[in-house]
Write a protein that holds these residues in place. Structure first.
Motif, PDB file in Angstrom:
ATOM      1  N   THR A  11       0.848  -1.217   0.019  1.00  0.00           N
ATOM      2  CA  THR A  11       0.051   0.038  -0.136  1.00  0.00           C
ATOM      3  C   THR A  11       0.955   1.193  -0.168  1.00  0.00           C
ATOM      4  O   THR A  11       2.066   1.307   0.600  1.00  0.00           O
ATOM      5  CB  THR A  11      -0.839   0.079   1.519  1.00  0.00           C
ATOM      6  OG1 THR A  11      -1.639  -1.120   1.315  1.00  0.00           O
ATOM      7  CG2 THR A  11      -1.799   1.293   1.282  1.00  0.00           C
ATOM      8  N   PHE A  53       0.210   5.359   0.626  1.00  0.00           N
ATOM      9  CA  PHE A  53      -0.986   6.361   0.479  1.00  0.00           C
ATOM     10  C   PHE A  53      -0.320   7.922   0.856  1.00  0.00           C
ATOM     11  O   PHE A  53       0.773   7.914   1.264  1.00  0.00           O
ATOM     12  CB  PHE A  53      -2.042   5.803   1.636  1.00  0.00           C
ATOM     13  CG  PHE A  53      -1.421   5.931   2.947  1.00  0.00           C
ATOM     14  CD1 PHE A  53      -1.623   7.230   3.700  1.00  0.00           C
ATOM     15  CD2 PHE A  53      -1.030   4.929   3.824  1.00  0.00           C
ATOM     16  CE1 PHE A  53      -1.435   7.423   5.050  1.00  0.00           C
ATOM     17  CE2 PHE A  53      -0.758   4.808   4.980  1.00  0.00           C
ATOM     18  CZ  PHE A  53      -0.860   6.031   5.641  1.00  0.00           C
ATOM     19  N   HIS A 112     -11.671   9.720  -0.812  1.00  0.00           N
ATOM     20  CA  HIS A 112     -10.415   9.021  -0.848  1.00  0.00           C
ATOM     21  C   HIS A 112     -10.663   8.069  -2.008  1.00  0.00           C
ATOM     22  O   HIS A 112     -11.782   7.763  -2.252  1.00  0.00           O
ATOM     23  CB  HIS A 112     -10.531   8.052   0.458  1.00  0.00           C
ATOM     24  CG  HIS A 112     -10.833   8.820   1.929  1.00  0.00           C
ATOM     25  ND1 HIS A 112      -9.953   9.535   2.303  1.00  0.00           N
ATOM     26  CD2 HIS A 112     -11.920   8.716   2.431  1.00  0.00           C
ATOM     27  CE1 HIS A 112     -10.630  10.306   3.341  1.00  0.00           C
ATOM     28  NE2 HIS A 112     -11.915   9.624   3.532  1.00  0.00           N
ATOM     29  N   ILE A 172      -9.113   4.740  -4.042  1.00  0.00           N
ATOM     30  CA  ILE A 172      -8.096   3.460  -3.748  1.00  0.00           C
ATOM     31  C   ILE A 172      -8.159   2.910  -5.131  1.00  0.00           C
ATOM     32  O   ILE A 172      -9.048   2.138  -5.675  1.00  0.00           O
ATOM     33  CB  ILE A 172      -8.798   2.739  -2.684  1.00  0.00           C
ATOM     34  CG1 ILE A 172      -8.817   3.612  -1.486  1.00  0.00           C
ATOM     35  CG2 ILE A 172      -7.604   1.519  -2.773  1.00  0.00           C
ATOM     36  CD1 ILE A 172      -9.365   2.720  -0.474  1.00  0.00           C
ATOM     37  N   THR A 202      -6.526  -0.248  -7.040  1.00  0.00           N
ATOM     38  CA  THR A 202      -5.897  -1.288  -6.672  1.00  0.00           C
ATOM     39  C   THR A 202      -5.486  -2.154  -7.883  1.00  0.00           C
ATOM     40  O   THR A 202      -6.327  -2.639  -8.526  1.00  0.00           O
ATOM     41  CB  THR A 202      -6.977  -2.163  -5.728  1.00  0.00           C
ATOM     42  OG1 THR A 202      -7.256  -1.392  -4.694  1.00  0.00           O
ATOM     43  CG2 THR A 202      -6.197  -3.538  -4.989  1.00  0.00           C
ATOM     44  N   HIS A 232      -2.482  -1.384  -3.303  1.00  0.00           N
ATOM     45  CA  HIS A 232      -3.426  -0.273  -3.118  1.00  0.00           C
ATOM     46  C   HIS A 232      -2.572   1.051  -3.438  1.00  0.00           C
ATOM     47  O   HIS A 232      -1.388   1.193  -2.709  1.00  0.00           O
ATOM     48  CB  HIS A 232      -4.070  -0.139  -1.681  1.00  0.00           C
ATOM     49  CG  HIS A 232      -5.023  -1.339  -1.356  1.00  0.00           C
ATOM     50  ND1 HIS A 232      -5.857  -1.907  -1.943  1.00  0.00           N
ATOM     51  CD2 HIS A 232      -4.923  -2.233  -0.406  1.00  0.00           C
ATOM     52  CE1 HIS A 232      -6.555  -2.577  -1.387  1.00  0.00           C
ATOM     53  NE2 HIS A 232      -5.967  -3.052  -0.336  1.00  0.00           N
ATOM     54  N   VAL A 253      -3.145   4.956  -2.818  1.00  0.00           N
ATOM     55  CA  VAL A 253      -4.421   5.701  -2.207  1.00  0.00           C
ATOM     56  C   VAL A 253      -3.994   7.089  -2.004  1.00  0.00           C
ATOM     57  O   VAL A 253      -3.074   7.648  -1.788  1.00  0.00           O
ATOM     58  CB  VAL A 253      -4.351   4.974  -0.880  1.00  0.00           C
ATOM     59  CG1 VAL A 253      -5.757   5.778  -0.294  1.00  0.00           C
ATOM     60  CG2 VAL A 253      -4.531   3.711  -0.489  1.00  0.00           C
ATOM     61  N   LEU A 262      -8.842  -0.709   4.131  1.00  0.00           N
ATOM     62  CA  LEU A 262      -7.398  -0.835   4.457  1.00  0.00           C
ATOM     63  C   LEU A 262      -6.863  -1.375   5.656  1.00  0.00           C
ATOM     64  O   LEU A 262      -5.758  -1.121   5.941  1.00  0.00           O
ATOM     65  CB  LEU A 262      -6.784   0.652   4.412  1.00  0.00           C
ATOM     66  CG  LEU A 262      -7.112   1.675   2.950  1.00  0.00           C
ATOM     67  CD1 LEU A 262      -6.242   2.994   3.380  1.00  0.00           C
ATOM     68  CD2 LEU A 262      -6.281   0.986   1.911  1.00  0.00           C
TER      69      LEU A 262
END
Ligand code: ADP
Ligand code: MG
Length: 814
Positions: free
Chosen positions: A92, A94, A224, A226, A228, A247, A249, A306
Motif C-alpha cells: 500500500t 498512501f 478518498h 483507492i 488497486t 493499493h 491511495v 485498508l
C-alpha cells in the motif's frame, strides 16, 4: 514473513509564490535519519508573552525537497513496494496531506505533461514490464478503482457509470466472511493484460470521477480514492496460486473543519472528511500503542478497506505531502505529527498462497490411478477377459492424443494392464503400416497428376472460388450480427436507468453469470463477472467518445458558443500544446518505424550475405580438395560485426518505439480527459448563463414555469433546487437584470474558465453596466420562440452569452 514498520516519506511541494526563506530546513546527514525542521516565524507564534515553540523537528525515512521529480519519487518510494508486490506480498502506498499539497500529483500525476505522470502510471508500467520478462509463471492482473465519499463507496469503473446518475449505481459495501476477511460487494474487477489496458482503466476512473463532481460537491478534495492492482501468479502445472494486492491511495485533504470556515452543506462534508480521517487517526493511535487488543477498524469504510494495510498483512508506505508556506504551517505540522505516529505501526507481510481446488482434484485423481496400477502390478493379478468396445475406443483416443501432443515429454499412460499395452502396440503398428501405404500412394498419384494437371487446376480453381464466396457470405453475416450486438449493448449502456431496468427484465441476461475463476476470487460480489464482459478498450473508447462527442447533439447556437468558449479557455492552450507534442511524437514514431524496417531488411541481407559467403568458402574448399580455411575469413568477420551493430541499432530503436507508443497513448488519454473537462465546464457555464437568463427575464421565467428547463447534470439539478428554494436566502436578485446566486457563484467561479473566471469580469457581466445598456438588446419577449422550451432556452442563453462575450471583448480592447 516480513516484519516492517510503515515507511514514512515527506515530499515538499514547490511554492506557488516566491520561496519563503527560513520556514523549513532539511537535515540529511548520511549517518543519521533525515529530519525536517519547521520553523514558525515569531509573528505567527502569537501572544504577548511569547512562549510558543518556534521550531519543530520530524524524522522521516527520506525527505524529498521541492526539486525532486516524479521519476525520483517512483524510484525511491514506489519501486521497492512494486518489487515485493511482484513476489507476492500485499503493498500500500498512501498520500496524506492538506488539499493542494500535491497528493494527486504524487499518486496519479499532473494533467499536462507526460513527464509529470505519477506513481500509478509508472508503477503499472514497471509491473507489466517485469511480468513480460518472467515467463516462468502464469500471471493474471485485475484492476479496481474505488472512491469513498461521505462514507459511501462508489465503483469508479462501473460500466454503467455514464448511462445512469450516481444515485442509481449500486453502492459498494463491505462484507465480512466468518474468517474476518473483507469483501467488497459491487466493486468491479477488470482484467488488464497490458500496461495500456490498465492505464485506460485509470483514466476512465478519473474521468468518471471528474464527471460526477459538481461545484457543490468538490469530491476530489473530499473523497478518498483507492486504485488497486490485483495480481495472481502460479507456476505451470502447480496447484498453488499466489495472490497479492497493491493499493495506491489518494486520501482526502487533511485540513481541519475549523479552518475551512464554511456553513451549511459544505460543513457537513468537511465534518465527514474529518470524521473519516479522524477514524484513521484513531486506528493509527490504537495500533501504535502497545497491548491494545481492540483496533477500531470497523468505524469507517476507509479503515475497513485498508485494514490489512494498517497493522496487518501488508508492506505499507506513507507519503506526507507538504505545502510549506507561511499560511500552511499549522497543517504541515499536523501532517508531520500524523506521520510520526504512523511510523510506529508494525506490519507483518506474508505470502498469500492458496491451493486451487480444481487443479488439486486433477492431481489427486492422477495419483490414485497411478497407485491403483502399481498395486495391480505388485499383486500380479492377471486379467484374461477381452477388452470391451468402450475400452478399445478409449485406448485409441488416448493414442491419437498422444501422437498429436507436441510435447516431447508426453506419455501414453494405459496402466499396468498387459491387454491394453498389447493393444496399443498393435494399433501403433497398424497406423504405421497404413501411413506407409498411403505415402506410396501419394507419390504415385503425384506422378499421375502431372499428366492431367490442366483440368485439375481449373477444377481446383473453381472449388477455391466457391469456398471464397462462402467465406465472404459468412463474414458478411457475422459482421451484421456483430453490429446488431454492439447496438444492443450500447442501448443497454445508454438507456436511462429506469428503461434499462425494464430492458434487463425483459431480456435474458446478455452475459453469462461469470467465469468460475472470477467467482472464486470475489465470491461475494456479482458485479465483477459482469464487468469482465465489457471489453475494456471498447468500453473506454465508446465512453470517452460519448463524453467528448456530446457536441454532436448540440444545437447550432450552442455549438457556436462552445467554439468561442473553447477558444478562450485556459485549458485549450494545454490541449494545443499536447496536440503539437503528439504530432511530433507521431512523426518521430513514423520515422522510427521506417528506420526499423530498414534495419530489419539490412539484417536480412547481411545474414544472406554471410550464408552465401559460407557456401562459397565450403565450395572452394571442396573444389580445391582442402578443408575450410582454419583462420576466420576477414570479409565474413566484417559482415558479422556489421550484423551485430545492426541488431543493436534495431533493438535500441525498437525499445524507443515501444516507449513512444506508451507516451502517445498517455498523451491521448490526457487530451481526452482535458476535452471532457472542457465540455463539462462549458455545460456548467452554459447552465449558469441560462439560469441567469431565466431569473432576469420574466418572459422566460413564465415560459419555464410551464415547461421546466431540461436539466441533465447533477449541478443543474442542484441549481434547480436552489431556484425553487428562493426563501432560504441563499441567493438574491440584485436589481433588474442582474440575478445571481451567491452560494452557487462562489463555487462555480472556481471552475469557470478564463472568459469569466475572474471575479472582476464576473461582476462586470452580472451587473448592469453602461456598456451593457448601450448594446441594443432585443426584448426577450419579442424573440420568435419555437415553442420547444429546450431550444428556446438554448437560443436565449446563446444570445445572452454572445452579448457578454462581445461586451468583454469591447472592454478588453478599450
Ligand atoms: P492535492 O491532491 O493534495 O489537493 P494536487 O496534487 O492537486 O494537490 O496539487 C495541487 C497543485 O499543485 C496542482 O496544480 C499540481 O499540479 C501542483 N503540484 C503539486 N505538487 C507538485 C510538484 N511536486 N511539482 C509541481 N507541481 C506540483
Ligand atoms: Mg487531490
Amino acid at each position: 514473513m516480513v516484519k516492517q514498520t510503515i515507511q514514512i516519506f515527506a515530499r515538499v511541494k514547490p511554492p506557488v509564490r516566491k520561496h519563503q526563506q527560513g520556514i523549513y530546513s532539511i537535515d540529511e546527514d548520511e549517518k543519521l535519519i533525515p529530519s525536517l525542521e519547521i520553523i514558525v516565524p515569531r509573528d505567527l507564534a502569537d501572544g504577548f508573552v511569547n512562549n510558543k515553540r518556534e521550531s519543530y523537528k520530524f524524522k522521516f525515512q527520506r525527505i524529498f525537497d521541492q526539486d525532486a521529480n516524479q521519476e525520483t519519487i517512483f524510484e525511491n518510494i514506489a519501486k521497492p513496494v512494486a518489487e515485493s508486490f511482484l513476489t507476492g506480498y500485499n503493498g500500500t502506498i498512501f498520500a496524506y496531506g492538506q488539499t493542494g499539497s500535491g497528493k494527486t500529483f504524487t499518486i496519479t500525476g499532473g494533467a499536462e505533461r507526460y513527464s509529470d505522470r505519477g506513481i500509478i502510471p509508472r508503477t503499472l508500467s514497471y509491473i507489466f514490464e517485469q511480468l513480460q520478462k518472467d515467463s516462468s509463471k502464469i500471471y493474471t492482473t485485475h484492476i479496481s478503482y474505488l472512491e469513498i465519499y461521505n462514507e459511501c463507496g462508489r465503483d469508479l469503473l462501473d460500466p454503467r457509470h455514464e448511462a445512469s446518475s450516481l444515485e442509481d449505481l449500486p453502492k459498494v459495501t463491505i462484507l465480512e466472511d466468518p474468517d474476518q476477511n473483507i469483501h467488497l460487494k459491487n466493486l468491479s474487477l477488470h482484467q488488464a493484460t497490458t500496461e495500456e489496458e490498465a492505464l485506460n482503466l485509470l483514466f476512465l476512473g478519473d474521468t468518471n470521477r471528474m464527471i460526477a463532481e459538481t461545484p457543490m460537491n468538490q469530491a476530489s478534495t473530499r473523497s478518498h480514492c483507492i486504485f488497486t492492482v490485483h495480481l495472481s501468479s502460479k507456476e505451470p502445472g502447480s496447484a498453488t496460486v499466489r495472490h497479492a494486492k497493491l493499493h495506491l491511495v489518494d486520501l482526502a485533504g487533511s485540513e481541519r473543519v475549523a479552518k475551512t470556515g464554511v456553513g451549511g452543506h459544505l460543513l457537513t462534508e468537511a465534518k465527514y472528511i474529518n470524521l473519516s480521517l479522524h477514524y484513521l487517526e484513531q486506528v493509527i493511535i490504537a495500533l501504535s500503542e502497545k497491548h491494545r487488543s481492540h483496533i477500531p477498524y470497523r468505524n469507517s469504510m476507509m479503515t475497513s478497506v485498508l485494514r490489512d494495510s494498517l497493522g496487518g498483512n501488508c508492506m505499507t508506505t506513507m507519503i506526507a505531502t507538504l505545502s510549506l508556506e507561511k499560511r500552511n504551517l499549522d497543517e504541515s505540522i499536523s501532517t508531520c505529527r500524523f506521520a510520526q505516529r504512523v511510523a510506529l505501526i508494525k506490519n507483518e507481510a506474508v505470502l498469500n498462497e492458496e491451493i486451487d481446488p480444481r487443479l488439486m482434484i486433477k492431481h489427486l485423481q492422477k495419483e490414485i490411478q497411478e497407485l491403483k496400477d502399481e498395486l495391480a502390478m505388485v499383486t500380479g493379478e492377471p486379467r484374461t477377459e477381452a477388452l470391451t468396445e468402450a475400452e478399445l475406443l478409449q485406448l485409441e483416443k488416448l493414442i491419437t492424443s498422444f501422437l498429436e501432443d507436441q510435447d516431447p515429454e508426453s506419455r501414453l499412460e494405459v496402466g499396468a494392464d498387459m491387454r491394453k499395452i498389447h493393444h496399443c502396440f498393435h494399433h501403433l503398428k497398424k497406423l504405421l503400416n497404413d501411413k506407409k501405404i498411403l505415402g506410396n500412394n501419394t507419390v504415385s498419384s503425384e506422378s499421375k497428376d502431372q499428366d492431367c494437371q490442366e483440368p485439375l487446376k481449373e477444377e481446383e480453381y473453381r472449388k477455391l472460388q466457391d469456398i471464397l464466396k462462402q467465406r465472404d457470405n459468412e463474414i458478411n453475416i457475422l459482421v451484421n450480427m456483430l453490429k446488431k450486438e454492439k447496438k444492443k449493448v450500447q442501448e443497454v449502456l445508454y438507456l436511462p436507468a429506469k428503461d434499462r431496468r425494464e430492458f434487463r427484465h425483459s431480456q435474458s441476461p446478455p452475459f453469462p453469470p461469470g467465469n468460475p475463476e472470477e467467482g472464486q476470487r470475489m465470491p461475494l460480489s456479482s458485479a465483477p463477472s459482469q464487468a469482465q464482459d465489457f471489453s475494456t478498450l471498447g468500453y473506454r473508447s465508446s465512453l470517452l467518445h460519448q463524453k467528448t462527442g456530446m457536441r454532436e447533439e448540440m444545437s447550432l447556437g450552442r455549438q457556436e458558443a462552445f467554439e468561442i468558449f473553447k477558444r478562450d479557455h485556459a485549458d485549450s492552450v494545454t490541449i494545443d500544446d499536447n496536440k503539437q507534442i503528439l504530432k511530433q511524437r507521431f512523426s518521430e514514431a513514423k520515422a522510427l518505424g521506417e528506420s526499423i524496417n530498414e534495419a530489419r531488411s539490412k539484417i536480412g541481407h547481411l545474414k544472406e550475405e554471410i550464408t552465401q559467403r559460407h557456401i562459397q568458402q565450403v565450395a572452394l574448399g571442396i573444389s580445391e580438395n582442402m578443408a575450410v580455411p582454419p583462420t576466420p575469413d576477414q570479409q565474413e568477420e566484417k559482415l558479422r560485426s556489421q550484423l551485430e551493430e545492426e541488431k543493436r541499432r534495431y533493438k535500441t530503436m525498437f525499445t524507443r518505439l515501444k516507449a513512444l507508443k506508451v507516451e502517445i497513448e498517455h498523451l491521448q488519454l490526457l487530451m481526452d480527459k482535458a476535452k471532457v473537462k472542457l465540455q463539462k465546464e462549458f455545460e456548467v457555464w452554459w447552465a449558469e448563463e441560462a439560469t441567469n437568463l431565466q431569473v432576469n427575464s420574466p418572459a422566460v421565467n413564465s415560459l419555464n414555469h410551464k415547461k421546466p428547463f431540461l436539466q441533465t447534470s447533477e449541478s443543474q439539478r442542484e441549481l434547480s433546487q436552489l431556484l425553487s428554494n428562493k426563501s432560504s436566502g441563499d441567493w438574491e436578485v440584485q436589481g433588474q437584470g442582474a440575478g445571481r446566486f451567491d452560494a452557487y457563484d462562489v463555487n462555480a467561479r472556481k471552475i469557470l474558465p478564463s472568459p469569466c473566471s475572474s471575479p472582476h469580469s464576473q461582476k462586470q457581466s452580472s451587473t448592469s453596466t453602461p456598456l451593457e445598456d448601450s448594446i441594443p438588446e432585443r426584448p426577450v419577449s419579442s424573440i420568435p420562440l419555437t415553442g420547444d422550451s429546450q431550444t428556446d432556452s438554448d437560443i436565449l442563453a446563446f444570445i445572452k452569452a454572445r452579448q457578454r462575450i462581445l461586451q468583454k471583448k469591447c472592454l478588453g480592447s478599450n
